[in-house]
Design an enzyme around this catalytic site. Structure first.
Site, PDB file in Angstrom:
ATOM      1  N   ARG A  61      -2.372  21.596 -14.060  1.00 36.83           N
ATOM      2  CA  ARG A  61      -1.372  20.581 -14.405  1.00 36.83           C
ATOM      3  C   ARG A  61      -1.651  19.938 -15.754  1.00 36.83           C
ATOM      4  NH1 ARG A  61       1.407  15.898 -10.552  1.00 36.83           N
ATOM      5  NH2 ARG A  61       2.779  15.106 -12.190  1.00 36.83           N
TER       6      ARG A  61
ATOM      7  N   ASN B  14       0.363  18.709 -20.586  1.00 38.18           N
ATOM      8  CA  ASN B  14       0.111  17.671 -21.578  1.00 38.18           C
ATOM      9  C   ASN B  14      -0.073  18.230 -22.983  1.00 38.18           C
ATOM     10  OD1 ASN B  14       0.184  15.442 -19.785  1.00 38.18           O
ATOM     11  ND2 ASN B  14      -1.867  15.949 -19.075  1.00 38.18           N
TER      12      ASN B  14
ATOM     13  N   GLU C  63      -3.826  17.136 -10.890  1.00 40.17           N
ATOM     14  CA  GLU C  63      -4.288  17.474 -12.228  1.00 40.17           C
ATOM     15  C   GLU C  63      -5.781  17.776 -12.279  1.00 40.17           C
ATOM     16  OE1 GLU C  63      -4.060  15.316 -16.487  1.00 40.17           O
ATOM     17  OE2 GLU C  63      -2.111  15.465 -15.477  1.00 40.17           O
TER      18      GLU C  63
ATOM     19  N   HIS D 239       8.452   8.540 -27.184  1.00 41.19           N
ATOM     20  CA  HIS D 239       7.449   9.441 -26.623  1.00 41.19           C
ATOM     21  C   HIS D 239       7.666  10.880 -27.090  1.00 41.19           C
ATOM     22  CE1 HIS D 239       4.641  11.168 -23.764  1.00 41.19           C
ATOM     23  NE2 HIS D 239       5.606  11.930 -23.270  1.00 41.19           N
TER      24      HIS D 239
ATOM     25  N   HIS E 184       0.007  15.854 -25.945  1.00 37.56           N
ATOM     26  CA  HIS E 184      -0.021  14.475 -25.462  1.00 37.56           C
ATOM     27  C   HIS E 184      -1.264  13.709 -25.913  1.00 37.56           C
ATOM     28  CE1 HIS E 184       3.373  15.806 -23.165  1.00 37.56           C
ATOM     29  NE2 HIS E 184       3.474  14.672 -22.505  1.00 37.56           N
TER      30      HIS E 184
ATOM     31  N   LYS F 201       7.999  22.715 -14.019  1.00 37.40           N
ATOM     32  CA  LYS F 201       7.118  21.602 -13.656  1.00 37.40           C
ATOM     33  C   LYS F 201       6.800  21.627 -12.163  1.00 37.40           C
ATOM     34  CE  LYS F 201       5.829  16.897 -14.319  1.00 37.40           C
ATOM     35  NZ  LYS F 201       6.020  15.651 -15.080  1.00 37.40           N
TER      36      LYS F 201
ATOM     37  N   HIS G  99      -0.108  10.548 -27.663  1.00 43.33           N
ATOM     38  CA  HIS G  99      -0.402   9.226 -27.118  1.00 43.33           C
ATOM     39  C   HIS G  99      -1.170   8.373 -28.130  1.00 43.33           C
ATOM     40  CE1 HIS G  99       0.044  10.415 -22.576  1.00 43.33           C
ATOM     41  NE2 HIS G  99       1.200  10.357 -23.222  1.00 43.33           N
TER      42      HIS G  99
ATOM     43  N   GLU H  89      10.020  17.612 -24.722  1.00 38.68           N
ATOM     44  CA  GLU H  89       9.418  17.998 -23.449  1.00 38.68           C
ATOM     45  C   GLU H  89      10.019  19.312 -22.924  1.00 38.68           C
ATOM     46  OE1 GLU H  89       6.850  16.812 -22.099  1.00 38.68           O
ATOM     47  OE2 GLU H  89       6.640  14.671 -22.548  1.00 38.68           O
TER      48      GLU H  89
ATOM     49  N   ARG I 213       0.804  -1.229   0.000  1.00 38.82           N
ATOM     50  CA  ARG I 213       0.000   0.000   0.000  1.00 38.82           C
ATOM     51  C   ARG I 213       0.837   1.280   0.000  1.00 38.82           C
ATOM     52  NH1 ARG I 213      -2.847  -3.386   3.653  1.00 38.82           N
ATOM     53  NH2 ARG I 213      -4.778  -4.178   2.723  1.00 38.82           N
TER      54      ARG I 213
ATOM     55  N   LYS J 177       3.633  11.278 -11.033  1.00 38.79           N
ATOM     56  CA  LYS J 177       2.765  10.478 -11.903  1.00 38.79           C
ATOM     57  C   LYS J 177       3.445   9.149 -12.181  1.00 38.79           C
ATOM     58  CE  LYS J 177      -0.065  13.614 -14.679  1.00 38.79           C
ATOM     59  NZ  LYS J 177      -0.343  14.025 -16.077  1.00 38.79           N
TER      60      LYS J 177
END
Length: 360
Positions: free
Chosen positions: A238, A242, A234, A262, A245, A224, A249, A182, A118, A140
């Protein structure tokens, strides 16, 4: 060494940036004298012992796990192999998991740390430019699903980020260029002076001039960190990180994980977002060409693969920014200022994709 801070109250952590840091065991503060280092078959021969040996000399018991290399291995099976290693080596809740590698290693190790018992502490030691400026910062963590990239994951902040810029000396040129996508993103979405700095210093970055690389990494991480502190989960701002993205993606998923890096997909996705921003009247053609020139100078693609528009749209519907069935895209109101919008007309989205697709 320069140290930045991600200021999240009692979960705040430092980002150390400098040369020769990977062997400085004193920078890695552990809860107990046991750590598990996760790397991959490409990075481990170069850096695993340089990280592990100083820890062992400092009295730390070190467990080593080496994963296959590549985006296609960012899946449940590889994740489970990390759990196997942690259990077999009797790692405990206070054992620190250390990610040594690029974005794939960092993402999957962070997700393992979020899940094991956990939640256990973890440290990011990024070895690619993309990981150093983006994926190692902000908490993330994720694995991929055949229907969508990074769709299964958790927010789990690291204890610290240790960025040794010397690791970029062994980075292939293609990976370095992918990381620059990026870096450019931060200038486009919120830092126009940084964008102008990149236009001036791009050749120095491509030639791996150490001081210039360190400056780009620190400025990217500072941007960032500010966004993460303002919106850790987010809920709003935030999402602006992206840019490109949603389109990018779709490219990565559509052609098969690992076929496009990427950063390469994000460069094309950013161009699609810029085309759409032009169609909506927010930027002009001079701005569009300025962005295109910068990506081209970085050696990045500005046109996507031959996926048909319907396939793009299908894949984009799996994006995490979709809300109540509506596609929300990060667009440019102007250079240096991004916005999250669901107001783009479908016909203009299709037109923007077509303008930057190989089949167009």
């Amino acid at each position: 060494m320069e140290t930045l801070t991600v200021a999240l109250g009692d979960r705040s952590y430092p980002i150390h940036v400098g040369q020769g840091l990977i062997e400085r065991a004193e920078l890695l503060v552990l809860r107990q004298p046991k750590a598990a280092i996760v790397s991959n078959v490409t990075v481990a021969p170069l850096y695993l012992q340089r990280l592990a040996d100083p820890l062992r000399r400092a009295g730390v018991e070190v467990v080593e796990m080496v994963l296959p290399d590549g985006e296609r291995f960012k899946d449940w099976q590889t994740l489970n192999s990390i759990f196997d290693g942690l259990l077999e080596q009797r790692c405990e809740r206070s054992t620190t998991l250390i990610a040594l590698g690029g974005g794939v290693v960092g993402d999957i190790t962070g997700f393992a740390a979020a899940c094991f018992q956990r939640g256990i502490p973890f440290i990011q030691v990024p070895t690619t430019l993309l990981a150093q400026v983006d994926s190692s910062v902000g908490g993330k963590t994720a694995i991929n699903h055949p229907l969508g990239k990074n769709m299964i994951g958790a927010f789990h902040q690291p204890q610290l980020v240790l960025t040794d810029t010397d690791t970029l000396n062994t980075l292939p040129d293609r990976e370095l260029r992918a990381g620059l996508a990026e870096v450019i993103k931060y200038g486009l979405i919120r830092d126009l002076p940084f964008l102008e700095w990149l236009e001036t210093n791009l050749e120095s970055l491509l030639s791996r001039e150490p001081a210039t690389l360190a400056e780009a990494i620190c400025r990217s991480c500072r941007n960032k960190a500010e966004v993460v502190v303002a919106d850790e989960r987010e809920a709003g701002e935030r999402a602006l990180l992206n840019l490109g993205h949603t389109f990018g993606h779709a490219i990565e998923t559509g052609v098969g994980y690992g076929e496009w890096l990427h950063g390469e997909a994000i460069a094309v996705g950013s161009m699609m977002a810029a085309e759409l921003s032009l169609l909506m009247g927010w930027i002009d053609r001079h701005d569009l060409l300025r962005v295109e020139r910068l990506f081209q100078r970085a050696g990045l693609p500005v046109r996507g693969p031959a996926l048909n528009v319907e396939r793009y749209l299908e894949l984009m519907q799996h994006d995490k920014k979709v809300l109540d069935g509506k596609l929300r895209l990060v667009l440019l109101q102007k250079l240096g200022q991004a916005v999250l919008s669901d107001a783009a007309p479908p016909a203009e989205i299709i037109q923007a994709i077509g303008a930057r697709s190989a089949h167009a």
